[in-house]
Design an enzyme around this catalytic site. Structure first.
Site, PDB file in Angstrom:
ATOM      1  N   HIS A  19       0.858  -1.198   0.000  1.00 45.84           N
ATOM      2  CA  HIS A  19       0.000   0.000   0.000  1.00 45.84           C
ATOM      3  C   HIS A  19       0.896   1.251   0.000  1.00 45.84           C
ATOM      4  O   HIS A  19       0.976   1.988   0.985  1.00 45.84           O
ATOM      5  CB  HIS A  19      -0.908  -0.019   1.234  1.00 45.84           C
ATOM      6  CG  HIS A  19      -2.070   0.909   1.160  1.00 45.84           C
ATOM      7  ND1 HIS A  19      -2.357   1.692   0.047  1.00 45.84           N
ATOM      8  CD2 HIS A  19      -3.037   1.218   2.080  1.00 45.84           C
ATOM      9  CE1 HIS A  19      -3.444   2.406   0.288  1.00 45.84           C
ATOM     10  NE2 HIS A  19      -3.874   2.148   1.502  1.00 45.84           N
ATOM     11  N   GLN A  31      -0.378   5.006   0.878  1.00 48.21           N
ATOM     12  CA  GLN A  31      -0.587   5.250   2.303  1.00 48.21           C
ATOM     13  C   GLN A  31       0.738   5.581   2.977  1.00 48.21           C
ATOM     14  O   GLN A  31       0.837   6.525   3.766  1.00 48.21           O
ATOM     15  CB  GLN A  31      -1.213   4.009   2.953  1.00 48.21           C
ATOM     16  CG  GLN A  31      -1.385   4.140   4.456  1.00 48.21           C
ATOM     17  CD  GLN A  31      -2.428   5.182   4.844  1.00 48.21           C
ATOM     18  OE1 GLN A  31      -3.548   5.157   4.350  1.00 48.21           O
ATOM     19  NE2 GLN A  31      -2.068   6.107   5.725  1.00 48.21           N
ATOM     20  N   ARG A  68      -2.911  11.919   2.767  1.00 53.10           N
ATOM     21  CA  ARG A  68      -3.156  11.128   1.556  1.00 53.10           C
ATOM     22  C   ARG A  68      -3.405  12.071   0.388  1.00 53.10           C
ATOM     23  O   ARG A  68      -2.913  11.855  -0.718  1.00 53.10           O
ATOM     24  CB  ARG A  68      -4.374  10.200   1.736  1.00 53.10           C
ATOM     25  CG  ARG A  68      -4.222   9.102   2.787  1.00 53.10           C
ATOM     26  CD  ARG A  68      -3.193   8.069   2.393  1.00 53.10           C
ATOM     27  NE  ARG A  68      -3.492   7.453   1.098  1.00 53.10           N
ATOM     28  CZ  ARG A  68      -4.329   6.422   0.934  1.00 53.10           C
ATOM     29  NH1 ARG A  68      -4.909   5.859   1.966  1.00 53.10           N
ATOM     30  NH2 ARG A  68      -4.528   5.912  -0.273  1.00 53.10           N
TER      31      ARG A  68
END
Ligand code: CP
Ligand code: NVA
Length: 308
Positions: free
Chosen positions: A128, A131, A291
């Protein structure tokens, strides 16, 4: 060669530092970047649910002068057997970039192999990276540096653990992953992270011992015990992860001013106690905000007009 953003291990430390610097500038002065992706379209493929990734990418491309197209699991032909390769080839003819959240990591690699426009990994079962780029920005803001800090990740050796290993190792951090037996991170990822850490002056520690992993930590990080796609294992995982909850007693093993981080969504009373996630050490909403800024930096880098 088309540039993608699939893994933090694919980028050089200098490229990652440059992305964090763009993110910092974007956050300081969003209007200065209002035309950075003018007229560009980002296709956003979601095979799994999302709050943060979906909304921050859609708002982010809009704020840069472009537009996002949300493609949920039932919106396109994947569930009827169309291949990701064909999907990528076709979307490349309409759009300037693809962002995808899929199950198998191989799927995003296939998408990138078939796409003639940049592909961004919005989460796979393995990694990920978006993130963790936002998390690194958050730590840098709160602590003024990354190199030399210790981040202790407590919980499942999952996609978050893997990307934190890569991101931390790239920046010369010490990353410990503290996991119950049977939930260790992927050994290949650990080997790669150790190699990155050897180049950056960082370190990697994998342990089942909570105290050993958390002592001296500047940041304590956790994630859900059952990830998307593992819902059927939830009950047994809650039993296996007992003793690995981030609560006040665990935070007391870290440095006195240690930050608490979580990618969200969180389950209070499971991987984290409310006293921690809702307490003064917690920076989880700053992470969520970042983000937006970090992904705008990725979009500017991959899709942005040439002069940027
Ligand atoms: N942290 C994160 O990626 O959240 P979503 O699953 O809501 O996108
Ligand atoms: N490990 C979690 C992360 C969610 C952002 C999952 O994959 O569901």
């Amino acid at each position: 060669m088309v540039r993608h953003f699939l893994s933090l291990a694919d980028q050089s430390p200098e490229e990652l530092r440059a992305l964090l610097e763009i993110a910092r500038q974007v956050k300081l002065n969003p209007p200065a970047f209002a035309s950075a992706c003018r007229g560009q379209t980002l296709a956003m493929i979601f095979q799994k649910p999302s709050l943060r990734t979906r909304v921050s990418f859609e708002a982010g491309i809009f704020q840069l002068g472009g537009q996002g197209v949300y493609l949920g699991p039932k919106d396109i032909q994947l569930h009827r057997g169309e291949s990701l390769r064909d999907t990528g080839r076709v979307l490349s003819r309409y759009c300037d970039g693809l962002m995808a959240r899929v199950y198998a990591h191989q799927d995003i690699l296939d998408l990138a192999a078939s796409s003639t426009v940049p592909v961004i990994n919005g989460l796979t079962d393995l990694l990920h990276p978006c993130q963790v780029l936002a998390d690194l920005l958050t730590i840098q803001e709160k602590r003024g540096q990354l190199t030399g800090l210790k981040l202790a990740y407590v919980g499942d050796g999952n996609n978050m653990a893997h990307s934190l290993l890569y991101g931390g190792a790239q920046f010369g951090m010490t990353v410990s992953v503290v996991h119950p037996r049977g939930y260790a991170p992927n050994p290949e990822i650990v080997t790669n992270a150790r190699q990155l850490a050897a180049n950056s002056g960082g370190a990697v520690l994998i342990t089942e011992d909570v105290e050993e992993g958390v002592v001296d930590a500047d940041v304590v990080y956790t994630d859900v015990w059952a990830s998307m796609g593992q819902e059927a294992e939830h009950r047994e995982r809650v039993q296996h992860f007992a003793g690995y909850q981030v609560n006040a007693a665990l935070m007391a093993m870290a440095r006195p001013k240690a930050l608490f981080m979580h990618c969200l969504p969180a389950h209070r009373g499971e991987e984290v106690a409310a006293e921690v996630i809702d307490g003064p050490a917690s920076v989880v909403y700053d992470q969520a905000e970042n983000r937006l800024h970090a992904q705008k930096a990725i979009l500017i880098r991959l899709l942005g007009r040439k002069h940027l």
